[in-house]
Design a protein around this motif. Structure first.
Motif, PDB file in Angstrom:
ATOM      1  N   ILE A 100     -29.523  19.864 162.202  1.00  0.00           N
ATOM      2  CA  ILE A 100     -28.339  20.709 162.124  1.00  0.00           C
ATOM      3  C   ILE A 100     -28.646  22.021 162.824  1.00  0.00           C
ATOM      4  O   ILE A 100     -29.555  22.755 162.409  1.00  0.00           O
ATOM      5  N   ASP A 101     -27.928  22.302 163.878  1.00  0.00           N
ATOM      6  CA  ASP A 101     -28.175  23.485 164.702  1.00  0.00           C
ATOM      7  C   ASP A 101     -27.782  24.747 163.935  1.00  0.00           C
ATOM      8  O   ASP A 101     -26.616  24.913 163.569  1.00  0.00           O
TER       9      ASP A 101
ATOM     10  N   SER B 222     -24.836  26.816 166.040  1.00  0.00           N
ATOM     11  CA  SER B 222     -23.456  26.335 166.101  1.00  0.00           C
ATOM     12  C   SER B 222     -22.995  25.660 164.818  1.00  0.00           C
ATOM     13  O   SER B 222     -21.785  25.505 164.601  1.00  0.00           O
TER      14      SER B 222
ATOM     15  N   LYS C 159     -23.407  22.613 164.286  1.00  0.00           N
ATOM     16  CA  LYS C 159     -23.186  21.209 164.621  1.00  0.00           C
ATOM     17  C   LYS C 159     -24.410  20.366 164.239  1.00  0.00           C
ATOM     18  O   LYS C 159     -25.531  20.862 164.236  1.00  0.00           O
TER      19      LYS C 159
ATOM     20  N   TYR D  18     -26.735  16.896 164.958  1.00  0.00           N
ATOM     21  CA  TYR D  18     -27.134  15.990 166.043  1.00  0.00           C
ATOM     22  C   TYR D  18     -28.096  14.930 165.504  1.00  0.00           C
ATOM     23  O   TYR D  18     -28.763  15.132 164.477  1.00  0.00           O
TER      24      TYR D  18
ATOM     25  N   GLU E 246     -24.113  13.893 169.301  1.00  0.00           N
ATOM     26  CA  GLU E 246     -23.583  14.747 168.250  1.00  0.00           C
ATOM     27  C   GLU E 246     -23.015  13.870 167.143  1.00  0.00           C
ATOM     28  O   GLU E 246     -22.395  12.825 167.404  1.00  0.00           O
TER      29      GLU E 246
ATOM     30  N   ASN F 213     -20.462  13.117 163.982  1.00  0.00           N
ATOM     31  CA  ASN F 213     -19.140  13.508 163.498  1.00  0.00           C
ATOM     32  C   ASN F 213     -19.291  14.299 162.206  1.00  0.00           C
ATOM     33  O   ASN F 213     -20.361  14.337 161.584  1.00  0.00           O
ATOM     34  N   ASP F 214     -18.210  14.891 161.769  1.00  0.00           N
ATOM     35  CA  ASP F 214     -18.263  15.695 160.548  1.00  0.00           C
ATOM     36  C   ASP F 214     -18.649  14.879 159.330  1.00  0.00           C
ATOM     37  O   ASP F 214     -19.190  15.422 158.357  1.00  0.00           O
TER      38      ASP F 214
ATOM     39  N   LYS G 268     -20.401  10.832 167.792  1.00  0.00           N
ATOM     40  CA  LYS G 268     -19.398  11.012 168.832  1.00  0.00           C
ATOM     41  C   LYS G 268     -19.918  10.309 170.091  1.00  0.00           C
ATOM     42  O   LYS G 268     -20.791  10.827 170.784  1.00  0.00           O
TER      43      LYS G 268
ATOM     44  N   THR H 293     -20.642  11.799 173.453  1.00  0.00           N
ATOM     45  CA  THR H 293     -21.702  12.810 173.606  1.00  0.00           C
ATOM     46  C   THR H 293     -23.083  12.180 173.799  1.00  0.00           C
ATOM     47  O   THR H 293     -24.065  12.906 173.974  1.00  0.00           O
TER      48      THR H 293
END
Length: 731
Positions: free
Chosen positions: A559-560, A563, A565, A567, A579, A581-582, A588, A591
């Motif tokens: 987890i970045d 951002s 986000k 990965y 990446e 998804n939520d 995704k 990506t």
């Protein structure tokens, strides 16, 4: 019959003396045959010096130790024509005190797999042997002049004839399959009475080698290898030694799927059970099975231990006297048959250095070294002093070991609280997590110690200080059906903690064997707590390689912190990224990107597997493992990026962690990293190969270690020195 009283008394006395003498003879014979140990005769491989007869001992039929430092007990060049001796079979004679051994005369480095001779050996003490080479084509030119393969002889005593029958496989030049023949040895066991006769021909027309006969209740059980066609060990049965063999079926008697050979069957002392062992030569290991009836066998590998790696050998029960004679002759003071068994020990890491005459005892956290009893025990034939608790807090304690028939030797014994390995037992691919929910650290490893990396469950361990670890138990079990899409072996997990609303969620990604086919794939399980329960998704999340090659294994979730986000990275032979998804359980797809670092060799930084990503002071560090996980050279390299999706720039000095062979530390790789919350303090958690098992089974005896990882002022990672000492407790 009319006899006087004195004559009658004389007759009775003679009868008494006769039966007393007979009883004494029988008693002596029974005493001589009171076997309570085992001798294993074997060779070790196909290379120079490996095709030679070696000995090992066991007191229970399950645990074996090599004699003579695993070096030959007979000189192959002296007893063979080729310079190589293979497939030794050893037998106790009918008189109980004479021994017969036969072997293949073959030196593979020069002859390949074609040979012409076998070796007959006879001894009365298991030490000194009368030996004879019989070259089959030369001895029997009319019948067997065209034979170019003479393999794996064995001997059995034929009660019906009172003779010793030798049997082995032979093959004529050309396409003919191997056939097992037999011949009776002469009285001196130095030749055959007549030309060999056919004993067994595989009715499926496949090659038939490595015959192994045992008699039970008047029935002869004939095990042999079907070398071509359907592989494996087959069983034929007859009520006559030299004829009439039929097959109950043509199924494999062994319990392997790989090719095996060299069956060796023996009866356990004081038991009605039999051991059938065989050489799983395709992957360098031996398998032991047990049976009450010589037809139905169960694998007992987990009960077996050996400090050597045999090829095609045989086991013979021996007496205490014979055991002691072998110990006095071949046991070495620099290769002691001893072990320390105290519960406070990290038993897998006890190190005995015969050359330096030292023993090091690593103990678990909290052990009182002022009065510690390591419970050093020795095999029969060796005495140990002192016994009981000793004070190790002030330094080394001297222990005296005496091998029967030899002079005493003194070892210097030390004990200390070593923190590596961090986990007790065999585990690999450790993923470390600090949980904001619980304020504890957790390690999620691959379960190891299984042949061929076949561990099938995952566990979790917790700690308050990165030193004292608690086993929290299993969190997923493939065999228990915890993962709907996977069965069999499972590897290399990763985990992240994510705040979802007011609560925390834990997303656990792992490699598993996809039941629908396609090999290893990556799935995910979710929990509300670091220790579970974890609930696996119904299907794997990652099924295909975006690089068009390699396995879908070794995920790393990240987890970045910049951002927010999430990965996931993965790959074997390639590095892929995507990446999440939520929902954190799907990716995704648009990506997906291949990020494999370019260049490098196995000696330095070529990407293999085990990716791990961290962020520090504006830089993303991509760290990965190099070489093969079974290699002593397995190590960690790294590169950097300004983005979680690359590109990756390989560091100028990329090697972060590598073996320290001088201190017996090998295969340091497949790591993870943890930062102490609120501090620029970092630790690398990795696995290494247990030193005792460095060459045992391709490196699946791995153990988890922790050492400090530090950065230079310019942000580069300082090379980590792997240690046994490990780290101090983290506050």
């Amino acid at each position: 019959m009319n006899k006087s009283k004195p004559e009658l008394i004389a007759v009775i006395l003679k009868c008494f003396l006769f039966f007393t003498g007979l009883f004494s003879i029988v008693s002596c014979q029974n005493k001589a045959l009171q076997t309570d140990a085992y001798l294993f005769a074997y060779f070790t491989g196909n290379g120079p010096g490996e095709e030679a007869i070696r000995y090992a001992l066991s007191t229970d039929g399950y645990n074996y130790r090599a004699l003579n430092n695993n070096q030959p007990v007979l000189d192959s060049k002296q007893i063979s024509t080729s310079g190589g001796v293979r497939d030794p079979h050893i037998l106790r004679g009918a008189d109980g005190k004479t021994f017969y051994m036969v072997a293949t005369d073959l030196y593979v480095p020069e002859q390949g797999w074609n040979n012409f001779a076998l070796i007959l050996m006879k001894s009365t003490d298991l030490i000194n042997w009368q030996t004879t080479v019989i070259n089959i084509p030369e001895t029997y030119p009319e019948e067997f002049g065209d034979v170019d393969r003479v393999w794996a002889p064995q001997t059995i005593y034929d009660k019906a004839t009172g003779k010793y029958m030798v049997y082995w496989s032979m093959k004529y030049r050309g396409a003919h399959p191997d056939i097992i023949y037999y011949a009776y040895a002469d009285e001196d066991f130095s030749g055959f009475e007549a030309a060999p006769k056919q004993l067994l021909y595989n009715p499926t027309n496949n090659a038939c080698i490595d015959g192994d006969i045992i008699e039970k209740d008047g029935t002869f059980y004939f095990f042999h290898k079907s070398e071509s066609g359907a592989p494996g060990i087959k069983l034929a049965i007859s009520n006559k030694l030299t004829e009439g063999y039929t097959y109950p079926n043509f199924d494999r008697v062994d319990k392997e799927t790989a090719r095996v050979e060299g069956s060796g069957v023996f009866k356990l002392n004081n038991s009605d059970e039999y051991i059938l062992m065989y050489d799983v030569y395709t992957n360098g290991r031996y398998q032991f099975t047990k049976s009450p009836d010589l037809q139905h066998f169960e694998v007992i590998d987990e009960e077996i231990s050996m400090n050597f790696h045999p090829r095609h050998g045989t086991v013979m029960p021996i007496t205490s006297e014979e055991y002691n004679r072998l110990m006095a002759t071949y046991a070495k003071p620099d290769d002691l048959f001893v072990e320390a068994t105290a519960g406070q020990l990290k038993k897998n890491n006890v190190r005995i250095n015969g050359k330096e005459k030292t023993i090091h005892l690593p103990v678990k956290v909290g052990t009182d070294l002022t009065a510690f009893d390591p419970q050093i025990s020795a095999w029969r034939g060796i005495t140990v002093a002192p016994q009981g608790p000793q004070d190790f807090s002030k330094g080394a304690v001297d222990y005296t070991f005496t091998i029967v028939g030899q002079e005493p030797v003194v070892y210097s014994v030390t004990a200390s609280e070593d923190h590596n390995p961090a986990l007790v037992g065999f585990y690999a691919d450790p993923q470390v997590l600090y949980s904001n929910k619980t304020g504890k650290y957790y390690i999620y490893p691959t379960s190891d110690g299984f042949p061929g990396w076949s561990g099938y469950y995952f566990k979790v361990f917790s700690s308050d200080d990165l030193v004292d670890w608690k086993d929290e138990g299993k969190i997923l079990d493939m065999k228990a059906g915890d993962v709907p899409w996977a069965d069999g072996s499972s590897w290399a997990p990763t985990i992240v903690e994510k705040k979802v609303g007011d609560n925390y969620k834990y997303y656990y990604y792992f490699s598993g064997n996809y039941v629908a086919g396609g090999g290893k794939q990556i799935g995910v399980a979710v929990a509300d707590d670091p220790t579970g329960p974890f609930v696996a998704q119904n299907e794997p999340m990652i099924k295909e390689s975006p690089a068009g090659r390699g396995q879908q294994i070794d995920p790393c979730a990240f987890i970045d912190p910049v951002s927010g986000k999430a990965y996931i990275y993965w790959g074997n032979g390639y590095l892929a990224a995507a990446e999440l998804n939520d929902d954190m359980v799907s990716i995704k797809k648009k990506t997906i990107k291949v990020l494999t670092p370019k260049g490098g060799t196995l000696a330095d930084y070529a990407f293999r597997e085990g990716i791990y990503v961290i962020y520090r002071e504006g830089t993303y560090y991509f760290m990965w493992s190099v070489d093969d996980t079974g290699s002593p050279n397995y190590h960690v390299a790294y590169g950097t990026s300004k983005s979680p999706m690359g590109p990756i720039k390989v560091a100028e000095n990329p090697i972060t962690l590598i073996q320290d062979s001088a201190n017996g530390i090998y295969g340091t790789g497949h790591h993870s990293v943890v930062q102490v919350p609120g501090n620029d303090e970092w630790y690398i958690v990795y696995h290494r190969i247990n030193a005792k098992h460095l060459h045992n089974g391709l490196g699946y005896h791995r153990e988890v270690c922790i050492d400090k990882m530090e950065f230079n002022e310019d942000g580069t990672i300082r090379p980590v020195v792997p240690t046994d000492k490990g780290i101090d407790p983290v506050q």
